[in-house]
Design an enzyme around this catalytic site. Structure first.
Site, mmCIF file in Angstrom:
data_model
loop_
_atom_site.group_PDB
_atom_site.id
_atom_site.type_symbol
_atom_site.label_atom_id
_atom_site.label_comp_id
_atom_site.label_asym_id
_atom_site.label_seq_id
_atom_site.Cartn_x
_atom_site.Cartn_y
_atom_site.Cartn_z
ATOM 1 N N LYS A 257 38.773 -87.770 28.077
ATOM 2 C CA LYS A 257 37.845 -88.351 29.051
ATOM 3 C C LYS A 257 37.877 -89.870 29.085
ATOM 4 O O LYS A 257 37.731 -90.475 30.125
ATOM 5 C CB LYS A 257 36.423 -87.915 28.707
ATOM 6 C CG LYS A 257 35.988 -86.681 29.436
ATOM 7 C CD LYS A 257 34.475 -86.666 29.482
ATOM 8 C CE LYS A 257 33.961 -85.271 29.254
ATOM 9 N NZ LYS A 257 32.759 -85.192 28.462
ATOM 10 N N ARG A 258 38.049 -90.449 27.910
ATOM 11 C CA ARG A 258 38.012 -91.913 27.870
ATOM 12 C C ARG A 258 39.271 -92.530 28.452
ATOM 13 O O ARG A 258 39.301 -93.699 28.798
ATOM 14 C CB ARG A 258 37.841 -92.390 26.426
ATOM 15 C CG ARG A 258 36.405 -92.440 26.000
ATOM 16 C CD ARG A 258 36.269 -93.009 24.601
ATOM 17 N NE ARG A 258 36.955 -94.288 24.448
ATOM 18 C CZ ARG A 258 37.652 -94.627 23.370
ATOM 19 N NH1 ARG A 258 37.780 -93.778 22.380
ATOM 20 N NH2 ARG A 258 38.232 -95.802 23.281
#
Ligand code: GLU
Ligand code: ZN
Length: 519
Positions: free
Chosen positions: A255-256
């Site tokens: 996600k990051r």
């Protein structure tokens, strides 16, 4: 037309990102290329991973980026149902067939026994795998225990001798020693099939001709080939796609680092053709003679050029800069009218509207601000489309995503500008000096603008002349005028902006800036 049939088989996690787009795009491209069918099948046999409206959210996301399906839960088709939890009777029937033919057996091992087994295997540095404890229970005994209500699963009776060889369209030959393959659970205690049984039964019954999936399934491929053999079915072709990794090349996309929800990618203003273009280039490239040097391909070109055989074997890395570059290029190749249409659609549907997945997606930090900017400017854009178009024409070559537009065009729409110290280069001149210079320059600029035929050359000559009079570097004065009239250090060519804004607005901004600088 051909009878090639492809399928996307997502679990309904509700999440779609570049990795998932890349995983399902080949199906779509190949179905279009060969006139085949692209099928959506929902693999919801792991009921612990469900989210509300996950299926609808995913369908919305795929379709918004241009991946459409010919058959699926939302459009129907001849080989449905297309949701695995609606097919439980089918799996039961086929599991029974394997039991009846001696290719599968009931296993009554408790969780505790399996846990202990794993522990001791680990302690002995053996690979943890089921030990075949229930493999030789007689059919009568097993049936009696099942009839008695004893908890059980169904396992595949994988042969112990010899080996299994499979062929992958990307990875080539894959072979295993049969004794290394575990007796895979096919039916779980809750009456649901595992992925392994369901995928084989469904791909067969749905007439899939090429199954494309992530490389994480490559180790299971021999089990599936064996299941086809046990059923007496012809397996489809298989292609296992390599992973997309984080930019550092170590972990699976997270996600990051780029596994942003498609809803946010679209809301930020990436075009669907750019999303396709970037995603498919993660781990694939066309033949050298078909490759474009700028790496920009339209969806139609991708349909022409894509082939599984040219997918790389190695993992790709997520590259935000490349994605941005590709998006900027796709924006530039649109004609202005199309771009305006896309901006309006984006603003209304993606920014001010909602995606189904918004219900359970944490908003990104930039989302509230973008929403409020678009809410503020959209009515102004729409009230004079011609003006919007002219302003946009100046920024078209400069923006990366559509989300850059509201802030980039703000000075065309505001009546009042505000500044911060960062909007000026205060290293060379103080605020008072800047104000003095602008005061001198203002009436002279007005003179030039009164002349309808002022041009770039004349304007630049005049500004350079003033700078010389003031003993300033030319660049410093251009910069002061730019900040005063646009509120920023960088902008499209000033004269082009002024031609659209009109002198009154320019003059007002210079006057406001002088007041601000004097404070
Ligand atoms: N349902 C599987 C997953 O989400 C897809 C496997 C396949 O495409 O066969 O990973
Ligand atoms: Zn057992």
């Amino acid at each position: 037309m051909s009878d090639f049939r492809y399928r996307a088989a997502p679990s309904p996690t509700g999440k779609v990102h570049v990795g998932t787009i890349r995983a399902y795009l080949p199906n779509y491209l190949l179905a279009k290329k060969y006139g085949g069918k692209n099928i959506l099948r929902i693999e919801d046999t792991d009921q612990t991973r469900l989210v509300p409206n996950g299926v609808e959210a995913m369908i919305e996301a795929y379709e918004e980026v241009g991946i459409t399906f010919d058959e699926g839960p939302h459009v129907g088709g001849k080989v449905g149902p297309y949701v695995q939890s609606d097919r439980l009777d089918i799996y039961k029937e086929y599991a029974q067939k394997l039991i009846d033919t001696g290719n599968a057996y009931y296993c009554f091992c408790s969780k505790e026994r399996l846990e202990e087994l794993r522990e001791s295997q680990r302690a002995n540095k053996q690979r943890p795998m089921y030990d075949g404890h229930c493999r030789d229970i007689s059919v009568e005994d097993a049936k009696a225990r099942v009839a008695n209500g004893e908890p059980h699963v169904v396992r595949m009776k994988f042969p112990k001798e010899g080996g299994t060889v499979c062929h992958d369209l990307i990875f080539g030959k894959v072979s295993v020693k049969n004794s290394d393959v575990e007796d895979q659970i096919l039916m779980k205690g809750d009456g649901f099939p595992t992925y392994h049984l369901a995928v084989v039964v469904d791909d067969h019954l749905m007439g899939i001709t090429t199954a494309i999936r992530g490389v994480d399934w490559l180790p299971s491929y021999p089990k599936h080939v064996k299941l086809y053999e046990m059923f007496g079915w012809e397996p489809p072709k298989f292609a296992h796609l390599p992973l997309i990794l984080n930019p550092d090349g170590r972990k699976k996309l997270s996600k990051r680092h780029g596994a942003f929800p498609v809803s946010q990618i679209l809301r930020k203003g990436y075009l669907k053709e750019a999303i396709m273009n970037y995603s498919i280039l993660c781990g694939w490239s066309p033949k050298p003679e078909d490759a474009h040097q700028d790496e920009i391909y339209t969806p139609e070109e991708l349909i022409q050029l894509f082939e599984l055989e040219r997918v790389h074997k190695t993992a790709a890395r997520y590259d935000q800069q490349k994605f941005d570059y590709i998006n900027a290029k796709h924006i530039r190749r649109l004609d202005l009218d199309t771009l305006v249409e896309k901006v309006m659609h984006w603003a209304k549907k993606y920014v001010l509207g909602t995606f189904i997945s918004d219900a359970y997606t944490e908003p990104a930090a930039w989302e509230p601000e973008l929403k409020s900017l678009v809410a503020k400017y959209l009515p102004k854009w729409e009230s004079d489309l011609e003006y919007f178009k002219r302003a946009l024409s100046l920024e078209k070559e400069r923006i990366t995503v559509l989300g850059d537009i509201p802030a980039a065009l703000d000075f065309f729409y505001e009546d009042t500008l505000t500044w911060t110290d960062e909007d000026w280069n205060l290293k060379n001149h103080s605020k008072n000096e800047l104000a003095d210079a602008l005061e001198v320059v203002l009436p002279r600029l007005e003179e030039i603008f009164k002349d309808e035929n002022y041009d770039h050359e004349e304007w630049e000559k005049v500004v350079r002349g003033y700078a010389d009079e003031l003993g300033w570097k030319h660049g410093d004065l251009f910069l002061a005028i730019r900040s005063a009239t646009t509120g920023r250090l960088q902008s499209p060519p000033l004269l082009d902006c002024y031609a659209i804004m009109g002198w009154n607005k320019v003059k007002r901004f210079i006057e406001q800036s002088i007041v601000w600088l004097r404070k």
